[in-house]
Write an enzyme that holds these catalytic residues in place. Sequence first.
Site, PDB file in Angstrom:
ATOM      1  N   PRO A 176      -5.424   0.341  18.270  1.00 62.22           N
ATOM      2  CA  PRO A 176      -5.122  -0.107  16.901  1.00 62.22           C
ATOM      3  C   PRO A 176      -5.053   1.002  15.851  1.00 62.22           C
ATOM      4  O   PRO A 176      -4.662   0.744  14.716  1.00 62.22           O
ATOM      5  CB  PRO A 176      -6.283  -1.065  16.583  1.00 62.22           C
ATOM      6  N   LYS A 207       0.211  -0.194  15.035  1.00 66.90           N
ATOM      7  CA  LYS A 207       1.591  -0.338  15.498  1.00 66.90           C
ATOM      8  C   LYS A 207       1.875  -1.612  16.300  1.00 66.90           C
ATOM      9  O   LYS A 207       3.041  -1.942  16.542  1.00 66.90           O
ATOM     10  CB  LYS A 207       1.964   0.874  16.383  1.00 66.90           C
ATOM     11  N   TYR A 267      -9.252   6.126   6.694  1.00 65.76           N
ATOM     12  CA  TYR A 267      -9.481   6.501   8.094  1.00 65.76           C
ATOM     13  C   TYR A 267     -10.407   7.708   8.072  1.00 65.76           C
ATOM     14  O   TYR A 267     -10.056   8.734   7.493  1.00 65.76           O
ATOM     15  CB  TYR A 267      -8.164   6.907   8.775  1.00 65.76           C
ATOM     16  N   TYR A 296       3.656   6.567  10.346  1.00 68.67           N
ATOM     17  CA  TYR A 296       2.855   5.429   9.906  1.00 68.67           C
ATOM     18  C   TYR A 296       3.728   4.335   9.287  1.00 68.67           C
ATOM     19  O   TYR A 296       3.536   3.143   9.549  1.00 68.67           O
ATOM     20  CB  TYR A 296       1.789   5.890   8.900  1.00 68.67           C
ATOM     21  N   HIS A 319       0.856  -1.191   0.000  1.00 70.71           N
ATOM     22  CA  HIS A 319       0.000   0.000   0.000  1.00 70.71           C
ATOM     23  C   HIS A 319       0.886   1.232   0.000  1.00 70.71           C
ATOM     24  O   HIS A 319       1.719   1.405   0.882  1.00 70.71           O
ATOM     25  CB  HIS A 319      -0.932   0.013   1.220  1.00 70.71           C
TER      26      HIS A 319
END
Length: 394
Positions: A296, A300, A204, A388, A75
Site C-alpha cells: 500500500p 496504487k 510518510y 505518485y 490533496h
Amino acid sequence: MPELQTDVAIVGAGPAGLMLAHLLHNAGIDSVVIDNRSRDDIAHTHRAGILEAGSVRMLEAAGVDSRVHTAGHRHDGITIRVDGTSHLFDFPELVGESVWLYPQNEIFVDLAAARERTGRPIHYSVSDTRLGDIESERPWVAATTVDGEELRIEARYVVGSDGSRGPCRAMIPDTTRQRYFHEYPFAWFGILCEAPPSHEVLVYSRSERGFALISQRSDTVQRMYFQTSPGTDAADWSDDRIWTELQSRVAGPDGFELRTGTITDKTVLPFRSAVTEPMQHGSLFLAGDSAHTVPPTGAKGLNLAFADVSVLAPALISALKDSDAEALAGYSQTATKRVWKAQNFSYQMTRMLHADPGQDAFETKRSLGELHSILDSEHGRRYLAECYTGWPNG
Ligand code: PHB
C-alpha cells in the site's frame, strides 16, 4: 436453474468490476456481475484512500455520480519526513497534477448505485463460483446464489476482477501462467480514529523505529498506519501503546505532534507484491487485484485496477461492436507495462521508508542515500510526484 445470456460475465463487484460494467453499459454492452461477498461486506472493507488524477477523470468521464468532489478532498502534495524533518512535495508545482483523498469503499458505494440505476444485476453473496470453456467463444460462469439456486451465465467474454483470492486467475493454464511474487519482512498496523487531521496532507515518515503513515478520512476521522512485524496480533496493542508508537515515529525537532482520539478500528494488513502474466487467456481477461497486488505504500492498488479497466473497456467495446479484437489481443501487454511501473514505485517507496529488521547497516545507509537522491533534487522530486500522481495511459 436461472440461465443468463450476456455479452460479458464479470466475476467480482469491486471497483474494477463495477467500473467496467458501467463503461460497457454506457456503450450499450450488457454484463452480469457476481461477487461472493455481500454488498455490506464490500462497502465496509477499509482499503487505501488515494485517487490519482486520472482515476478521478475516469469517474467523471464515466458519468458516475461520484461524491469525490463533495465528500473527497483534493490533496496538492504529500510530506515525507526523514528522522523528524519534513519535506513537502508540491504536486501542482512539480507536475501540474493533484490527487484526491476518497476511500475505496465510497467509490464502491457510488459505482454500485450507478449500476443499480441501470437496472442490470449484481448478484452478491454467491458461493462456489466456477467458470469454464474459456478457450471457446462461449465461456460460462456458474455459482450458487444466496437463495441456494444454481446460476449459470453464458457470455462472449469473462472478466475476472475477483481480487487476489478469486478463482479466475487459476483458469489460465499453468503452462502459460507466470506468477511473480515478492514477500516483504513486515506488515502494516492500520487504525481508524476519531480525531481532527494532524497535517494538511498525508505524512510518510521514515524513522529509526520504522515507517509510519498519517493519512486522513475526513475532518473528524483519520487513518494511520505503522510498520510492524507480520505476526502482530492487533489485540496486543492498547490505544496508549499505539499512540506512543505512532508519535515516536513522527517526532522531530520541529515538535510535530499527532492529534489523537478514540481508536475505532485496528487491523494488521498483509504486505506483498505479486503479478500474474499474461492477464488474459482465450475469452478470459483479468483486471485489478486478481492479476496484481501492490504494497500500500504507493497507494496504487485501486488506481491500477482503474487503469486496467481504462484499457480493457474500450478493447471489449471494439471487439463486441466492431468485431475488431486487435486491442483486446494486446490488453495484457499494455496493462502490464503500467503494472510493473507501479510495482517498482511501490517497492521503491517501501524500501526507502521502512526499516527492514534483517538488513545490515550498509543497506540502512544506502536506502537513506536513495531517499536523499530524490528529496534533494528537483528531478528526483518531479520523478516521485509523477509516479505518485500517476502516469498517462498507454
Ligand atoms: C489510506 O489513506 O488508507 C492510504 C493512503 C496512502 C497510502 C496508503 C493508504 O499510501
